[in-house]
Write a protein that holds these residues in place. Structure first.
Motif, PDB file in Angstrom:
ATOM      1  N   GLU A 140     -43.779  43.108  45.032  1.00 29.79           N
ATOM      2  CA  GLU A 140     -43.118  43.646  45.996  1.00 29.79           C
ATOM      3  C   GLU A 140     -43.288  42.678  47.344  1.00 29.79           C
ATOM      4  O   GLU A 140     -42.550  42.574  48.291  1.00 29.79           O
ATOM      5  CB  GLU A 140     -43.645  45.161  46.357  1.00 29.79           C
ATOM      6  CG  GLU A 140     -43.209  45.909  45.220  1.00 29.79           C
ATOM      7  CD  GLU A 140     -43.544  47.306  45.178  1.00 29.79           C
ATOM      8  OE1 GLU A 140     -43.347  48.095  44.549  1.00 29.79           O
ATOM      9  OE2 GLU A 140     -44.343  47.529  46.278  1.00 29.79           O
ATOM     10  N   LEU A 141     -44.592  42.179  47.395  1.00 26.76           N
ATOM     11  CA  LEU A 141     -44.862  41.567  48.679  1.00 26.76           C
ATOM     12  C   LEU A 141     -44.100  40.386  48.684  1.00 26.76           C
ATOM     13  O   LEU A 141     -43.818  39.591  49.771  1.00 26.76           O
ATOM     14  CB  LEU A 141     -46.491  41.091  48.726  1.00 26.76           C
ATOM     15  CG  LEU A 141     -47.324  42.086  49.101  1.00 26.76           C
ATOM     16  CD1 LEU A 141     -48.768  41.730  48.726  1.00 26.76           C
ATOM     17  CD2 LEU A 141     -47.429  42.446  50.652  1.00 26.76           C
ATOM     18  N   ILE A 142     -43.773  39.927  47.474  1.00 23.14           N
ATOM     19  CA  ILE A 142     -42.959  38.466  47.516  1.00 23.14           C
ATOM     20  C   ILE A 142     -41.582  38.581  47.575  1.00 23.14           C
ATOM     21  O   ILE A 142     -40.666  38.103  48.089  1.00 23.14           O
ATOM     22  CB  ILE A 142     -43.439  37.757  46.114  1.00 23.14           C
ATOM     23  CG1 ILE A 142     -44.984  37.261  46.469  1.00 23.14           C
ATOM     24  CG2 ILE A 142     -42.648  36.590  45.967  1.00 23.14           C
ATOM     25  CD1 ILE A 142     -45.710  36.742  45.247  1.00 23.14           C
ATOM     26  N   LEU A 143     -41.120  39.775  46.753  1.00 22.24           N
ATOM     27  CA  LEU A 143     -39.850  39.939  46.504  1.00 22.24           C
ATOM     28  C   LEU A 143     -38.893  40.903  47.478  1.00 22.24           C
ATOM     29  O   LEU A 143     -37.794  40.966  47.569  1.00 22.24           O
ATOM     30  CB  LEU A 143     -39.516  40.114  45.001  1.00 22.24           C
ATOM     31  CG  LEU A 143     -39.919  39.269  43.938  1.00 22.24           C
ATOM     32  CD1 LEU A 143     -39.863  39.881  42.426  1.00 22.24           C
ATOM     33  CD2 LEU A 143     -39.330  37.820  44.187  1.00 22.24           C
ATOM     34  N   ASP A 144     -39.801  41.986  48.143  1.00 21.20           N
ATOM     35  CA  ASP A 144     -39.116  42.958  48.855  1.00 21.20           C
ATOM     36  C   ASP A 144     -39.374  42.704  50.324  1.00 21.20           C
ATOM     37  O   ASP A 144     -40.498  42.125  50.644  1.00 21.20           O
ATOM     38  CB  ASP A 144     -39.724  44.346  48.451  1.00 21.20           C
ATOM     39  CG  ASP A 144     -39.350  44.685  46.833  1.00 21.20           C
ATOM     40  OD1 ASP A 144     -38.197  44.093  46.344  1.00 21.20           O
ATOM     41  OD2 ASP A 144     -40.111  45.439  46.313  1.00 21.20           O
ATOM     42  N   PRO A 145     -38.601  43.404  51.333  1.00 18.57           N
ATOM     43  CA  PRO A 145     -38.968  43.308  52.579  1.00 18.57           C
ATOM     44  C   PRO A 145     -40.213  43.941  52.941  1.00 18.57           C
ATOM     45  O   PRO A 145     -41.176  43.549  53.872  1.00 18.57           O
ATOM     46  CB  PRO A 145     -37.799  44.064  53.292  1.00 18.57           C
ATOM     47  CG  PRO A 145     -36.545  44.079  52.345  1.00 18.57           C
ATOM     48  CD  PRO A 145     -37.431  43.957  50.955  1.00 18.57           C
ATOM     49  N   GLU A 146     -40.585  45.011  52.438  1.00 19.39           N
ATOM     50  CA  GLU A 146     -41.884  45.945  52.409  1.00 19.39           C
ATOM     51  C   GLU A 146     -42.344  46.380  51.163  1.00 19.39           C
ATOM     52  O   GLU A 146     -41.701  46.594  50.243  1.00 19.39           O
ATOM     53  CB  GLU A 146     -41.373  47.123  53.381  1.00 19.39           C
ATOM     54  CG  GLU A 146     -41.101  46.911  54.704  1.00 19.39           C
ATOM     55  CD  GLU A 146     -42.290  46.229  55.598  1.00 19.39           C
ATOM     56  OE1 GLU A 146     -43.527  46.373  55.433  1.00 19.39           O
ATOM     57  OE2 GLU A 146     -42.071  45.526  56.582  1.00 19.39           O
ATOM     58  N   PRO A 147     -43.976  46.404  50.909  1.00 19.18           N
ATOM     59  CA  PRO A 147     -44.215  46.782  49.626  1.00 19.18           C
ATOM     60  C   PRO A 147     -44.309  48.439  49.696  1.00 19.18           C
ATOM     61  O   PRO A 147     -44.067  49.016  50.838  1.00 19.18           O
ATOM     62  CB  PRO A 147     -45.829  46.458  49.724  1.00 19.18           C
ATOM     63  CG  PRO A 147     -46.091  46.228  51.236  1.00 19.18           C
ATOM     64  CD  PRO A 147     -44.641  45.787  51.790  1.00 19.18           C
ATOM     65  N   SER A 148     -44.054  49.027  48.708  1.00 21.64           N
ATOM     66  CA  SER A 148     -43.857  50.449  48.395  1.00 21.64           C
ATOM     67  C   SER A 148     -44.969  51.167  48.977  1.00 21.64           C
ATOM     68  O   SER A 148     -44.981  52.424  49.092  1.00 21.64           O
ATOM     69  CB  SER A 148     -43.515  50.758  46.875  1.00 21.64           C
ATOM     70  OG  SER A 148     -44.611  50.557  46.161  1.00 21.64           O
ATOM     71  N   LEU A 149     -46.325  50.726  49.154  1.00 25.05           N
ATOM     72  CA  LEU A 149     -47.425  51.622  49.593  1.00 25.05           C
ATOM     73  C   LEU A 149     -48.165  50.833  50.795  1.00 25.05           C
ATOM     74  O   LEU A 149     -47.732  49.625  51.040  1.00 25.05           O
ATOM     75  CB  LEU A 149     -48.500  51.605  48.478  1.00 25.05           C
ATOM     76  CG  LEU A 149     -48.151  52.393  47.444  1.00 25.05           C
ATOM     77  CD1 LEU A 149     -49.235  52.213  46.037  1.00 25.05           C
ATOM     78  CD2 LEU A 149     -48.019  53.641  47.450  1.00 25.05           C
ATOM     79  N   GLU A 150     -48.871  51.657  51.459  1.00 24.90           N
ATOM     80  CA  GLU A 150     -49.344  51.048  52.553  1.00 24.90           C
ATOM     81  C   GLU A 150     -50.575  50.194  52.397  1.00 24.90           C
ATOM     82  O   GLU A 150     -51.443  50.387  51.796  1.00 24.90           O
ATOM     83  CB  GLU A 150     -49.971  52.436  53.420  1.00 24.90           C
ATOM     84  CG  GLU A 150     -50.806  52.013  54.600  1.00 24.90           C
ATOM     85  CD  GLU A 150     -50.233  51.289  55.957  1.00 24.90           C
ATOM     86  OE1 GLU A 150     -48.871  51.855  56.283  1.00 24.90           O
ATOM     87  OE2 GLU A 150     -50.634  50.096  56.176  1.00 24.90           O
ATOM     88  N   LEU A 151     -50.355  48.941  53.031  1.00 25.23           N
ATOM     89  CA  LEU A 151     -51.489  47.977  52.707  1.00 25.23           C
ATOM     90  C   LEU A 151     -52.000  47.230  53.939  1.00 25.23           C
ATOM     91  O   LEU A 151     -52.810  46.217  53.853  1.00 25.23           O
ATOM     92  CB  LEU A 151     -50.672  46.481  51.834  1.00 25.23           C
ATOM     93  CG  LEU A 151     -49.972  46.960  50.358  1.00 25.23           C
ATOM     94  CD1 LEU A 151     -49.568  45.747  49.705  1.00 25.23           C
ATOM     95  CD2 LEU A 151     -50.978  47.569  49.590  1.00 25.23           C
ATOM     96  N   HIS A 152     -52.124  48.117  54.862  1.00 26.05           N
ATOM     97  CA  HIS A 152     -52.585  47.485  56.208  1.00 26.05           C
ATOM     98  C   HIS A 152     -53.961  47.391  55.972  1.00 26.05           C
ATOM     99  O   HIS A 152     -54.823  46.350  56.532  1.00 26.05           O
ATOM    100  CB  HIS A 152     -52.239  48.619  57.172  1.00 26.05           C
ATOM    101  CG  HIS A 152     -52.909  48.294  58.692  1.00 26.05           C
ATOM    102  ND1 HIS A 152     -52.290  46.905  59.212  1.00 26.05           N
ATOM    103  CD2 HIS A 152     -53.973  48.463  59.358  1.00 26.05           C
ATOM    104  CE1 HIS A 152     -52.983  46.821  60.232  1.00 26.05           C
ATOM    105  NE2 HIS A 152     -54.098  47.831  60.362  1.00 26.05           N
ATOM    106  N   PRO A 153     -54.956  48.313  55.592  1.00 22.93           N
ATOM    107  CA  PRO A 153     -56.258  48.457  55.273  1.00 22.93           C
ATOM    108  C   PRO A 153     -56.791  47.254  54.314  1.00 22.93           C
ATOM    109  O   PRO A 153     -58.000  46.745  54.341  1.00 22.93           O
ATOM    110  CB  PRO A 153     -56.609  49.502  54.500  1.00 22.93           C
ATOM    111  CG  PRO A 153     -55.500  50.482  54.557  1.00 22.93           C
ATOM    112  CD  PRO A 153     -54.144  49.808  54.723  1.00 22.93           C
TER     113      PRO A 153
END
Ligand SMILES: Cc1cc2nc3c(=O)[nH]c(=O)nc-3n(C[C@H](O)[C@H](O)[C@H](O)COP(=O)(O)OP(=O)(O)OC[C@H]3O[C@@H](n4cnc5c(N)ncnc54)[C@H](O)[C@@H]3O)c2cc1C
Length: 426
Positions: free
Chosen positions: A395-408
C-alpha cells in the motif's frame, strides 16, 4: 535478472517476502535479493508465536488485521503452515504486574480485542494439570501459532507463482540514487534497476542505510530456542510463564525464555545512550559477551568494503544457542507444563533479533531519497506481523495512503526529538 522491475526488495525474511507477494498480487514486477537463503535468519528461527497480546498500543490495530489474514493464510497460500488458533496466555506474579496488565487489557478492549485477565482458578480450567507459579494471567483467545520454517517458504512459493524473481546467495551491496531518487540496487551480481527499493534486511538494515547518510539505531540480541521431543497434547495456547513454550500439532514443543544474550558489537558502544535505560531495566535478563562478532562486524559499520565483506561472509547468521539457559528452561517446562515431565531437547538454535529503542518497527516510505521503503526493526515480534507488513508495504508503494495508521512507525522519529520508550508489555 529480467529487468525492468517496479520494485527491488533487499532481504528475503518474512518482511521482504510478504512485501514481494502482496506487491506481485497487485501486478507489480518484483525482484528479491537475498544474501543467503530465504528466511535463513530471524524468520525461520523464532518461537512461532502469533500474538496480539502484550503489544504496544500502536501495534494492536496492525496485529488485529494480521490475525485476520493468518486465519485464512493456509487457504490463500495453498500450503500447510501449521497454523493453530490456540490463544496466547501470559502469567503474572505480582500486584504491580497485574495492574499493568489490567491497564493493557482496557486499552486492547478499546480496539475491540477480546483479551481478558484470568484468575488462578480460570487458568486451571483452561490448562488443567499445570503447575504454573503465578497470581493470574492474561488471555487472548484469538491469538495463535504457526511454524516459522514453513511460513516464509509458503509466501515465497506463492510470490514466485505470481512472477517474483528470488535471487539467493546474492547480497544487495548498495542502494543507488540519482538526484534524490532511488534508481535501484548494486547487488553481488550486478546492478538491478527499479524506481522503488524495499529495505527489509533485518539486523543488517542500519548498516545498509549508513551509505545514504541515514541513521537507524538498531541493536542486536541473541535469542536461544529448543525443540523438544513430543509430549501428549494438553493445550495449544502459546504460553509465557517465566519460560515460553508452544506445543505443535505433533506434540513437540518450542521452548525458550525472555532472557537473552547480547554479543557486543561496535554499535553496542555507539548506541549506548539510546539503549542504556532498557539495559538497566532488564539487567537480569540480558547477558553481555565479547566474542568474534565484535571484530567480524566492526568494519561493516564504517566502510563499504567492510560491509560487502561482512554480507558475503555471513550469508546466514547461525549463532550458538545458550545451552545453560535452555537447560534451565527445559527444567522449568518439565516442572510446570502439563504432560511435559518427560520431554527431552531434540535440537536447538539461536538467532539475532533486531531491536529499536522503542521496540517498534520502521514501516515507512521516505521522501529523501524518494522511492525508498523501510520494513525493518521488528524488535522480536515481527513474525506475527509478517502478513500485514507485506500488505502495508504494497500500500505504501501502490496507494496514495496506507489503510492503517503508520505514523508511530515513521523513520523520522529517531531524529525529530520524539521520546522513544517501549510501551509493549512483552
Ligand atoms: C529467537 C527468536 C524468537 C522470536 N520469536 C518471535 C515470535 O514468537 N513471534 C514473533 O512475532 N516474532 C518473533 N521473533 C522476531 C521475528 O522472527 C522477526 O521480527 C522477524 O522474523 C523479522 O523479519 P525480517 O524479515 O525483518 O528479518 P529477517 O528474517 O532477519 O530477514 C532479513 C533477511 O535479509 C537478508 N539480508 C540482510 N542484508 C542483506 C543484503 N544486504 N542483501 C540481501 N539480503 C540481505 C538476511 O540474510 C535475512 O534473510 C523472534 C526472533 C528470534 C530470533
Amino acid at each position: 535478472m529480467s529487468e525492468p522491475f517496479d520494485v527491488v526488495v533487499g532481504g528475503a525474511g518474512i518482511a521482504g517476502t510478504t512485501s514481494a507477494y502482496y506487491l506481485a498480487k497487485r501486478g507489480a514486477r518484483v525482484c528479491v535479493l537475498e544474501k543467503g537463503e530465504v528466511a535463513g535468519e530471524q524468520s525461520s528461527r523464532n518461537w512461532g508465536f502469533v500474538r496480539q497480546q502484550g503489544r504496544d498500543p500502536a501495534e494492536i490495530p496492525l496485529m488485529m488485521e494480521s490475525n485476520k489474514i493468518w486465519q485464512g493464510l493456509e487457504r490463500e497460500l495453498n500450503a500447510d503452515i501449521e497454523w493453530i488458533q490456540g490463544g496466547n496466555l501470559i502469567t503474572f506474579d505480582t500486584e504491580k504486574e497485574q495492574a499493568g496488565w489490567e491497564r493493557w487489557v482496557a486499552t486492547a478492549r478499546g480496539f475491540g480485542l477480546e483479551s481478558r485477565v484470568l484468575t488462578r482458578a480460570e487458568i486451571d480450567e483452561l490448562v488443567p494439570g499445570n503447575a504454573f507459579e503465578c497470581r493470574g494471567a492474561v488471555w487472548t483467545e484469538s491469538d495463535g501459532q504457526a511454524e516459522p520454517r514453513k511460513v516464509t517458504a509458503a509466501f515465497r512459493r506463492a510470490a514466485e507463482g505470481r512472477g517474483v524473481e528470488f535471487h539467493t546467495d546474492c547480497a544487495a551491496f548498495e542502494i543507488l540514487t540519482e538526484s534524490g531518487k532511488v534508481t535501484g540496487v548494486a547487488g553481488e551480481r550486478g546492478v538491478v534497476r527499479a524506481p522503488t527499493v524495499v529495505l527489509a534486511a533485518g539486523v543488517w538494515s542500519s548498516r545498509m542505510l549508513r551509505a545514504l547518510g541515514l541513521k537507524l539505531p538498531q541493536s542486536w540480541i541473541r535469542g536461544s530456542v529448543a525443540r523438544t521431543t513430543a509430549a501428549p497434547i494438553q493445550s495449544h495456547a502459546a504460553t509465557w510463564t517465566g519460560v515460553a513454550y508452544r506445543q505443535r500439532g505433533d506434540g513437540s514443543m518450542n521452548v525458550a525464555t525472555r532472557s537473552a544474550d547480547h554479543d557486543l558489537t561496535i554499535d553496542s558502544l555507539m548506541l549506548f545512550s539510546r539503549y542504556w535505560r532498557e539495559f538497566r531495566d532488564n539487567r537480569g535478563a540480558i547477558q553481555l559477551h565479547l566474542n568474534r562478532l565484535f571484530l567480524d562486524t566492526f568494519w561493516s559499520r564504517f566502510t563499504q568494503a567492510g560491509l560487502e565483506r561482512a554480507l558475503t561472509r555471513h550469508r546466514t547468521f547461525d549463532p550458538a544457542p545458550n545451552m545453560k539457559t535452555l537447560n534451565r528452561v527445559l527444567d522449568q517446562v518439565r516442572r510446570t507444563a502439563p504432560g511435559a515431565h518427560d520431554v527431552e531437547i531434540d535440537f536447538t538454535w539461536a538467532g539475532y533479533i533486531d531491536m529499536t529503542p522503542d521496540m517498534l518497527p520502521v514501516l515507512d516510505r521516505l521522501r529523501a531519497p524518494d522511492g525508498l521503503v523501510l520494513a525493518t526493526g521488528f524488535s522480536g515480534h515481527g513474525f506475527g506481523m509478517g502478513p500485514i507488513i507485506g500488505r502495508l508495504v504494497s500500500e505504501l508503494i501502490l496507494d496514495p495512503e496506507p489503510s492503517l495508521e503508520l505514523h508511530p512507525f515513521r523513520f523520522a522519529r529517531f531524529s525529530d526529538g520524539s521520546t522513544l520508550r517501549p510501551h509493549a508489555i512483552v
